[in-house]
Write an enzyme that holds these catalytic residues in place. Structure first.
Site, PDB file in Angstrom:
ATOM      1  N   LYS A 102       0.823  -1.202   0.000  1.00 16.63           N
ATOM      2  CA  LYS A 102       0.000   0.000   0.000  1.00 16.63           C
ATOM      3  C   LYS A 102       0.861   1.257   0.000  1.00 16.63           C
ATOM      4  CE  LYS A 102      -3.328  -2.465   2.973  1.00 16.63           C
ATOM      5  NZ  LYS A 102      -4.650  -2.300   2.401  1.00 16.63           N
ATOM      6  N   CYS A 116      -8.471   2.574   2.335  1.00 23.52           N
ATOM      7  CA  CYS A 116      -7.993   1.598   3.312  1.00 23.52           C
ATOM      8  C   CYS A 116      -8.355   2.127   4.691  1.00 23.52           C
ATOM      9  CB  CYS A 116      -6.485   1.382   3.207  1.00 23.52           C
ATOM     10  SG  CYS A 116      -5.837   0.290   4.514  1.00 23.52           S
ATOM     11  N   MET A 143     -10.381  -5.846   7.100  1.00 22.63           N
ATOM     12  CA  MET A 143     -10.133  -4.521   6.561  1.00 22.63           C
ATOM     13  C   MET A 143     -10.978  -3.507   7.333  1.00 22.63           C
ATOM     14  SD  MET A 143     -10.464  -7.171   4.305  1.00 22.63           S
ATOM     15  CE  MET A 143     -11.842  -6.997   3.182  1.00 22.63           C
ATOM     16  N   GLY A 144     -10.416  -2.314   7.551  1.00 20.81           N
ATOM     17  CA  GLY A 144     -11.155  -1.291   8.276  1.00 20.81           C
ATOM     18  C   GLY A 144     -12.416  -0.858   7.556  1.00 20.81           C
TER      19      GLY A 144
END
Length: 402
Positions: A70, A104, A322-323
Site C-alpha cells: 500500500k 484503506c 479490513m477497516g
C-alpha cells in the site's frame, strides 16, 4: 554505458491498524508523480516492488500481501474544514496495476498521526495532553474521516496498552469516525439507487455463473461489499487463511461472486472489467457466532462475539479484517434483515462484535430509515498506528517520471 543513479524520496513507513504502507507528502514526490497517471503508478509500483512474479517483494517495500502492498499520499486539504487530503493506492503484487477505487480503513488510522507530526494540523489545536481531532478528506471516495489522535507532551502518543487483534504489540488507542460513509451519489447503472443499498434491497438473489443463485446483501458503506452466507459456500465462518487461500477452487468461486456483485452494483459494466478493479468490491461471508481458535492460537468463545465474518482482499482471505469492510459490517448489522444482521441474531443494534481470523473487533454504526431508504451517518471503531521508519525511500532512476 551510463547508469542513472537512484532517486531519493522522503517517506515514512507506517503501520495503521492491521496494515502498513509507505506514506508520502505530495510535494515530496517527483513532479510528474504529483498528478494521477502512469508516471505516478510506475513510481509507486517500484517503491513497493511490483509486479513481482515471485510474490515476495524482495526488491521493494511491500510485504507481498494485500495488507502490506500500500501507498498513501498526503496533501494540504482541498476541502474546507479539513486538515489533509488522503489518497490511497492499493498496489497489485503480481501485475502492473495500482487500484485507486477505494479507501484503506486501517491506514486511515495512521493518516491522523502523520498529519500531526508533519505540520498539517495547526499547532494551536494540538493540546499538551489529550487528543486532537484530525479531519481527513478521503480523496479516493470523497468522504470525511475524523481521526482522534492521542497527544502526550505535545507530541503524537504512539505507545500504550490498547490491544488490537491481528497486531502483535499494544499501542495507543486511536478512535476513528467515518462520517456519512455510504455512497450518496451512486456510481451509476440502470435501476440502481444512491445510499447504502444500491439495488434498494436488503437481500438480493445474486446470479453467479457456474455457481447458481445465492442470497446476498450488497452494501456501499465504508467500501462496496458483497455479503453471503458462509454455509452457502460450504464454510462455517471460523476458517483461517490456509483453509481458503490454499483452496484454488474456493478462491475461484469467491472471485466469481465478487464479479457478479460488482456487476449487480453497477461498479463494472462487463466481467472483464473486474481485473482493473481488484480492490473493490470486497466479498465476505458471515455465520452465527461459533467457538474457534484464532491464527495466534487464542481461543475465541461464541459468547464473546455476535457473529463470525471472513473477508477477502485482492483475491485472498484477509488475515484479520479490513477497516473499510468493518464499516460495512457495522452498517449492515445495524439494519434488521440483512444477512449480517441475521447472522448476528437479528433485531436493532448500534454496535456489533465480530470474530475474524486474528480475533475480534467491535464496531458501531448509526443508521436511519427515511422515505424507505436506509442511510448511515456515522461508523466508529478503535485502532492504533505507529511509525516504523522514516527518512527516504530509494528507487532506480530508470523509473523516474518524465
Amino acid at each position: 554505458m551510463t547508469h542513472a543513479p537512484q532517486i531519493r524520496i522522503p517517506a515514512t513507513y507506517m503501520r495503521g491498524g492491521t496494515s502498513k504502507g509507505v506514506f508520502f507528502r505530495l510535494d515530496d514526490l517527483p513532479e510528474a508523480a504529483r498528478v494521477p497517471g502512469p508516471a505516478r503508478d510506475a513510481l509507486l509500483m517500484r517503491v513497493i516492488g511490483s509486479p513481482d512474479p515471485y510474490g515476495k517483494h524482495t526488491d521493494g517495500m511491500g510485504g507481498a500481501t494485500s495488507s502490506t502492498s500500500k501507498c498513501v499520499i498526503i496533501a494540504p486539504a482541498s476541502v474546507p474544514d479539513h486538515d489533509v487530503d488522503y489518497l490511497y493506492g492499493q498496489v497489485s503484487i503480481d501485475s502492473a496495476f495500482v487500484d485507486w477505487s477505494g479507501n484503506c480503513g486501517n491506514l486511515s488510522t495512521a493518516v491522523g498521526p502523520f498529519a500531526v507530526a508533519n505540520g498539517f494540523v495547526p499547532a494551536a489545536r494540538i493540546p499538551r495532553e489529550g487528543t486532537v481531532a484530525v479531519r481527513v478528506w478521503q480523496a479516493n471516495i470523497g468522504k470525511t474521516i475524523v481521526v482522534h489522535v492521542p497527544v502526550s507532551d505535545g507530541q503524537v502518543q504512539e505507545t500504550g496498552d490498547f490491544e488490537l487483534d491481528g497486531v502483535t504489540f499494544p499501542a495507543a488507542e486511536i478512535v476513528l469516525e467515518f462520517i456519512d460513509p455510504s455512497d450518496d451519489e451512486g456510481e451509476g447503472g440502470e435501476g440502481l439507487q444512491p445510499g447504502m443499498f444500491p439495488t434498494g434491497n436488503l437481500v438480493d438473489d445474486l446470479e453467479v455463473p457456474g455457481i447458481g443463485t445465492l442470497t446476498a446483501t450488497l452494501i456501499t458503506a465504508g467500501i462496496p461489499t458483497v455479503f453471503v452466507d458462509a454455509a452457502a459456500l460450504g464454510f462455517d465462518g471460523t476458517e483461517l487463511q490456509p483453509a481458503v487461500n490454499d483452496d484454488k477452487a474456493a478462491l475461484a468461486r469467491l472471485e466469481a461472486i465478487r464479479v457478479a456483485g460488482a456487476l449487480r452494483m453497477g461498479l463494472i459494466k462487463a466481467p472483464e472489467d473486474a481485473a482493473t478493479r481488484q480492490h473493490t468490491p470486497k466479498v465476505a461471508f458471515v455465520a452465527p457466532a461459533k467457538d474457534y481458535a484464532a491464527s495466534s492460537g487464542k481461543r475465541i468463545a461464541a459468547a464473546e462475539i455476535d457473529l463470525n465474518v471472513r473477508a477477502l482482499s485482492m483475491g485472498k482471505l484477509h488475515h484479520a479484517m479490513m477497516g473499510t469492510a468493518s464499516v460495512a459490517i457495522a452498517a449492515a448489522a445495524a439494519v434488521p434483515g440483512t444477512l449480517v444482521n441475521l447472522a448476528a441474531g437479528g433485531g436493532a443494534r448500534d454496535a456489533v462484535r465480530f470474530g475474524h481470523p486474528s480475533g475480534t473487533l467491535r464496531v458501531g454504526a448509526a443508521v436511519a430509515l427515511a422515505d424507505g431508504r436506509w442511510t448511515v451517518t456515522r461508523a466508529v471503531m478503535s485502532r492504533s498506528a505507529r511509525v516504523l521508519m522514516e527518512g527516504a525511500v530509494r528507487v532506480p532512476g530508470a523509473v523516474q517520471p518524465r
